[in-house]
Design an enzyme around this catalytic site. Structure first.
Site, short mmCIF file in Angstrom:
data_model
loop_
_atom_site.label_atom_id
_atom_site.label_comp_id
_atom_site.label_asym_id
_atom_site.label_seq_id
_atom_site.Cartn_x
_atom_site.Cartn_y
_atom_site.Cartn_z
N THR A 47 0.84 -1.20 0.00
CA THR A 47 0.00 0.00 0.00
C THR A 47 0.88 1.25 0.00
O THR A 47 0.66 2.18 -0.79
CB THR A 47 -0.93 0.02 1.24
N ASN A 53 -5.87 -9.78 -7.34
CA ASN A 53 -6.06 -10.40 -6.03
C ASN A 53 -7.39 -11.13 -5.88
O ASN A 53 -7.53 -11.99 -5.04
CB ASN A 53 -5.91 -9.33 -4.93
N SER A 110 5.06 -6.80 -1.59
CA SER A 110 4.63 -6.93 -0.20
C SER A 110 5.22 -8.22 0.36
O SER A 110 5.26 -9.24 -0.33
CB SER A 110 3.10 -6.98 -0.13
N CYS A 135 -16.41 -5.27 -3.32
CA CYS A 135 -16.55 -4.22 -4.32
C CYS A 135 -15.19 -3.78 -4.81
O CYS A 135 -14.38 -3.29 -4.04
CB CYS A 135 -17.31 -3.03 -3.75
C1 PLP Z 1 -2.38 -7.14 -0.46
C2 PLP Z 1 -2.29 -6.27 -1.65
C3 PLP Z 1 -1.91 -4.93 -1.52
C4 PLP Z 1 -1.62 -4.28 -0.19
O1 PLP Z 1 -0.43 -4.77 0.35
P1 PLP Z 1 -0.02 -4.44 1.88
O2 PLP Z 1 1.38 -4.95 1.98
O3 PLP Z 1 -0.98 -5.22 2.72
O4 PLP Z 1 -0.13 -2.99 2.08
C5 PLP Z 1 -1.84 -4.17 -2.67
N1 PLP Z 1 -2.10 -4.69 -3.86
C6 PLP Z 1 -2.47 -5.97 -4.04
C7 PLP Z 1 -2.75 -6.50 -5.40
C8 PLP Z 1 -2.59 -6.81 -2.93
O5 PLP Z 1 -2.97 -8.07 -3.10
#
Ligand code: PLP
Length: 393
Positions: free
Chosen positions: A76, A155, A204, A330
């Protein structure tokens, strides 16, 4: 009572025990607890060595140079740094961004914020397979486009997009930088930052058996990418991200990425077999539709729509036995049911009655059997109730 089976790895993964061991060695007296920015004593030096070793491991795992890795607290923050940092640097050349309706909120919300500040944003729609067509991207680029932000693996559905094709389109355009949210792809499919031609990439740790609270933004040096800082202070990370580096967190990310780079292929082969077993078990219940299919979808994710039940009710009914996620949270700020599922040809109702099953490193055959039994039982029960209600009316 035993805990439910965990099939929500796309939201987060448990830390691999091998990773936890390395992290624990960076915390207390006798460990590498020093401030990596401290000069002039061995505590700082040792911590700095650990941080740089972790940087090299992450870089090697994703085809980047160590100097291209900027530590953040997650994807994020990396997405925010990429979008606000690039736009702050490039606003003199134009104020137009291209992204997709199917992006993660960590990309969509910064784009919405830029719209409030007077930027224009084009939100591309995915095709029938849930993918953004590079030809649509090419059409959307304008003379004043400075940034394109498109994800690698989605995701919700697990569909994997051709980021090299997007990079080629941006390259032809000349002025638009490409940012890729790869939070969901590392460890699930091939990922090579340098070879992809992307300018910026978000990673991440906790989606790949590392700790929550760790991530990185890759900023291409070869491509001469410049962004502006959003956070000011001690000047760490080449001034792009001030703040004391959390040694244990980045060490955990380094260990997790090295393990995933070595093991992801065999892991994917094993999980693809389990995922198909899960699908066949669910399919045999009838009235079950699969959203997205091989070869577009990574091995870990199975997104399914169930006819005649509400996703919310099904999720609640299976919760004691299996932890999964709504497949259709959503996906856009408009509050409509998942754009990806709608694009795949599902109507509103089916898009709302879907679940995302996401498998992981420690998922067993027994877990899959338990899941099929739990979902089968809940489905039969809910459909019976729904049938009774319809008859009563
Ligand atoms: C989980 C996720 C995020 C956020 O990642 P964090 O490390 O939890 O902030 C951003 N983009 C996608 C596609 C994700 O799956």
């Amino acid at each position: 009572m035993s805990l439910p089976v965990y099939l929500d790895h796309a939201s987060t993964t448990p830390v691999d025990p091998r990773v936890a061991t390395e992290m624990a060695a960076c915390l207390s007296l006798g460990g590498t607890f020093g401030n990596p920015s401290s000069d002039g004593h061995v505590y700082g030096e040792r911590a700095r060595e650990c941080v740089e070793a972790a940087r090299a491991r992450v870089a090697a795992a994703v085809g980047a140079e160590p100097a291209e890795v900027i530590w953040t607290c997650g994807a994020t923050e990396a997405d925010n740094l990429a979008i606000f940092g690039l736009s702050a640097h490039a606003h003199g050349r134009g104020r137009h961004i291209v992204t997709a309706r199917t992006e993660h909120k960590a990309v969509l919300d910064p784009c919405r914020e830029l719209e409030r500040r007077g930027w224009q944003v084009t939100y591309l729609q995915p095709d029938r397979r849930g993918l953004v067509d590079p030809a649509r991207l090419a059409e959307a680029l304008r003379a004043d486009t400075v940034l394109v932000s498109l994800m690698h693996v989605n995701n919700e559905t697990g569909v994997s997009q051709d980021i090299a094709a997007y990079a080629a389109v941006c390259e032809r355009h000349g002025g638009a930088r490409l940012h890729v949210d790869a939070a969901q792809s590392f460890g699930k499919c091939p990922l090579d930052f340098g070879a992809s031609g992307a300018d910026l990439m978000s990673l991440s740790a906790h989606k790949a058996y590392g700790p929550k609270g760790a991530g990185a933004l890759l900023v291409s040096r070869r491509r001469g990418v410049r962004i502006e800082a959003r956070q000011f202070g001690g000047g760490q990370e080449r001034g792009l991200r001030s703040g004391t580096i959390a040694t244990h967190q980045v060490v955990g990310m380094g260990a997790a990425f090295e393990i995933a780079a070595a093991e992801w292929q065999s892991e994917c082969r094993r999980l693809a077999v389990l995922r198909e077993r899960l699908w066949h078990g669910l399919e045999s219940q009838g009235g079950v539709l699969r959203n997205g299919a091989a070869p577009d979808v990574v091995a870990q994710i199975l997104n399914v729509s169930f006819e005649g039940v509400e996703g919310e009710s099904l999720l609640a009914a299976v919760a004691p036995e299996v932890a999964v996620s709504r497949g259709s949270a959503c996906a856009s700020a408009s509050g409509e049911a998942s754009y990806v599922l709608r694009a795949l040809g599902r109507d509103q109702r089916l898009a709302e009655s879907s679940l995302r099953f996401s498998l992981g490193r420690f998922t067993t055959e027994r877990d899959i059997e338990r899941t099929v039994a739990a979902v089968g039982g809940a489905l039969a029960h809910l459909r019976r109730i729904a049938g009774a209600c319809t008859t009563a009316r």
